[in-house]
Design an enzyme around this catalytic site. Structure first.
Site, PDB file in Angstrom:
ATOM      1  N   LEU A 102     -21.374  -9.813 -44.223  1.00 41.75           N
ATOM      2  CA  LEU A 102     -20.274 -10.721 -43.882  1.00 41.75           C
ATOM      3  C   LEU A 102     -20.422 -11.096 -42.413  1.00 41.75           C
ATOM      4  CD1 LEU A 102     -17.466  -8.716 -45.732  1.00 41.75           C
ATOM      5  CD2 LEU A 102     -18.789 -10.673 -46.596  1.00 41.75           C
ATOM      6  N   ASN A 103     -20.771 -12.353 -42.168  1.00 41.73           N
ATOM      7  CA  ASN A 103     -21.174 -12.793 -40.835  1.00 41.73           C
ATOM      8  C   ASN A 103     -20.328 -13.980 -40.355  1.00 41.73           C
ATOM      9  OD1 ASN A 103     -22.992 -12.763 -38.526  1.00 41.73           O
ATOM     10  ND2 ASN A 103     -23.917 -14.630 -39.363  1.00 41.73           N
ATOM     11  N   GLN A 179     -18.889 -19.665 -46.109  1.00 37.38           N
ATOM     12  CA  GLN A 179     -17.615 -19.506 -46.794  1.00 37.38           C
ATOM     13  C   GLN A 179     -16.802 -20.786 -46.601  1.00 37.38           C
ATOM     14  OE1 GLN A 179     -16.400 -16.321 -43.517  1.00 37.38           O
ATOM     15  NE2 GLN A 179     -14.712 -16.613 -44.923  1.00 37.38           N
ATOM     16  N   HIS A 212     -12.836 -12.677 -46.161  1.00 35.74           N
ATOM     17  CA  HIS A 212     -14.070 -12.391 -46.900  1.00 35.74           C
ATOM     18  C   HIS A 212     -13.882 -12.341 -48.411  1.00 35.74           C
ATOM     19  CE1 HIS A 212     -12.362  -8.395 -46.461  1.00 35.74           C
ATOM     20  NE2 HIS A 212     -12.729  -8.289 -45.197  1.00 35.74           N
ATOM     21  N   ASN A 240     -19.619  -5.373 -43.822  1.00 37.25           N
ATOM     22  CA  ASN A 240     -19.411  -6.085 -42.560  1.00 37.25           C
ATOM     23  C   ASN A 240     -20.634  -5.902 -41.676  1.00 37.25           C
ATOM     24  OD1 ASN A 240     -16.810  -6.602 -43.466  1.00 37.25           O
ATOM     25  ND2 ASN A 240     -15.922  -4.870 -42.365  1.00 37.25           N
ATOM     26  N   LYS A 385     -15.863  -2.573 -33.021  1.00 44.55           N
ATOM     27  CA  LYS A 385     -14.821  -3.583 -32.845  1.00 44.55           C
ATOM     28  C   LYS A 385     -14.484  -3.827 -31.372  1.00 44.55           C
ATOM     29  CE  LYS A 385     -14.142  -3.883 -37.333  1.00 44.55           C
ATOM     30  NZ  LYS A 385     -14.584  -5.101 -38.066  1.00 44.55           N
TER      31      LYS A 385
END
Length: 437
Positions: A102-103, A179, A212, A240, A385
């Site tokens: 997931l980018n 997406q 996502h 992720n 994060k």
């Protein structure tokens, strides 16, 4: 006014609002260039379906009284999965796998512009570098052809594609798809903020990637799903890109490819034990006879403290997911993938309050057959994060080998230390200036 009368009145209001939104979307669609028309139409159709559901659903979407602990065999300990060992021919199972990262996220929370995946995290290697190294190592070791797929957003696509040229000589086939792009909604009028399809000027903040959970529709619409099924691929491993612990696990893959009871598992969610830092993380429960991911936003306020209890809800979702390609195709074509709507409030730079409607990929677990949770070691959940997380993965607590980080054996505890840097370290540039000065 009677209750029936009030319900009828509310239904009329909903219908009028949906009609108004439909007209606004039609105005936006006609501004799309001919080469973008079909893609834009699919995006706006997807938005309309999500908006329709948003108007129908009110309040927390779980009945707390129906939540039960998952049955014993529905969440397996990783040690049990690992004890089954590996097949004689590892390449036979690896060749059935596609790795999806997931980018879609930007590095804004760490003071960076552009895709978060391009931030340097270890020895000048970026998240993307490490991912490619991991998969190339697998392909070389086992003489396999595991491809890497990046789900980009309109925010990250251009910069990511530019950087992919550097991997042209690596033994990894890299694919990308985007997406969807949905219009943000004015919180007061509930009408789209966007006036046309452009992503510039006043329209820069009018659009957003819808979470996502959009992976199922976008992957299907991209054509890649059918391509991989045609090549004999059977599972995708989704995670992720900023989770440095989310490497391909051969034991979990073998469990999927060779189920002990002969019954194929369509969806595996890796979970791990909660700590005090994870009390807000989504957890797996039994709900109406199926495994279901429950997020804190779905919990009635009276039960939030109960939800946060480490003793009652002991595990949380790592967002490392193993999903059957055939099942995604079947469910997508039946429009049968059900994910709860996440309403995310935002304030634009000009002060306008908006909402964006999102979904989460793990929420679809209840739509799949014979789903399973696997309680994995904490080492498989290593998200970066903040710069505090960055300090940990850059430190000698970890060693780097073929793109994978391994915790030092000298560490007496399996958990990572708690690190909190001051506000002057929030941005990566400031952090590196101070660390390396």
């Amino acid at each position: 006014m009677s209750q029936d009368g009030a319900s009828q009145f509310q239904e009329v209001i909903r219908q009028e609002l949906e009609l108004s939104v439909k007209k606004e979307l039609e105005k936006i669609l006609i501004t799309a260039p001919s080469h973008e028309f079909e893609h834009t139409k699919k995006d706006l159709d997807g938005f309309r379906k999500l908006f329709h559901r948003f108007l129908q659903e009110k309040g927390p979407s779980v009945d707390w009284g129906k939540i039960q602990r998952p049955p014993e065999d529905s969440i397996q300990p990783y040690e049990k999965i690992k004890a089954r060992g590996l097949p004689d021919n590892v390449s036979s199972v690896l060749n059935k796998l596609v790795v999806v990262k997931l980018n879609g996220g930007l590095g804004t929370s760490m003071g960076c512009k552009g895709p978060k995946s391009l931030i340097g995290v270890r020895n000048e290697n970026t998240f993307l570098d490490l991912t490619v190294q991991q998969i190339e190592h697998l392909n070389k070791t086992y003489n396999t052809d595991v491809p890497l797929v990046l789900m980009n957003s309109f925010n990250t696509d251009e910069d990511t594609k530019k950087i992919l040229q550097k991997y042209s000589h690596c033994r990894v086939k890299i694919y990308t798809f985007n997406q969807s792009r949905y219009p943000r909604i004015n919180k007061e009028s509930l009408l789209p903020v966007a006036k046309d399809v452009s992503y510039s000027g006043e329209n820069t903040e009018a659009w957003y990637p819808p979470g996502h959970g959009d992976i199922y529709a976008s992957f299907y619409n991209s054509g890649l799903l059918d391509i991989f099924i045609g090549e004999g691929k059977e599972y995708i491993f989704v995670s992720n890109i900023d989770n440095l612990g989310a490497t391909v696990d051969l034991y979990i893959l073998n469990h999927l490819m060779n189920p002990p009871n002969g019954k194929p598992c369509e969806f595996v969610m890796e979970v791990t034990n909660k700590t005090r830092a994870d009390v807000k993380g989504g957890t797996l429960t039994q709900y109406e006879g199926k495994l279901r991911l429950v997020e804190i936003a779905q919990v009635p306020k009276a039960h939030v403290d109960e939800f946060k209890s480490v003793s009652k809800f002991k595990i949380f979702n790592t967002n490392n997911l193993w999903i059957s390609l055939a099942a995604v195709k079947r469910l997508q074509e039946k429009n049968a993938i059900d994910m709860e709507i996440i309403v995310n409030p935002k304030t634009l730079d000009g002060g306008l309050n908006v909402i964006q409607l999102e979904t989460a990929v793990g929420a679809a677990i209840k739509s799949f057959e014979n789903s399973l949770g696997i309680n994995v070691p904490r080492s498989r959940f290593l998200p970066v994060k903040t710069t505090s997380d960055l300090l940990l993965v850059m430190s000698n607590l970890y060693s780097l080998n073929a793109g994978s980080l391994t915790m030092s054996e000298k560490r007496e505890f399996p958990t990572v230390p708690l690190v909190k840097l001051g506000s002057s370290f929030t941005k990566v540039r400031n952090y590196k200036d101070k660390i390396y000065m």
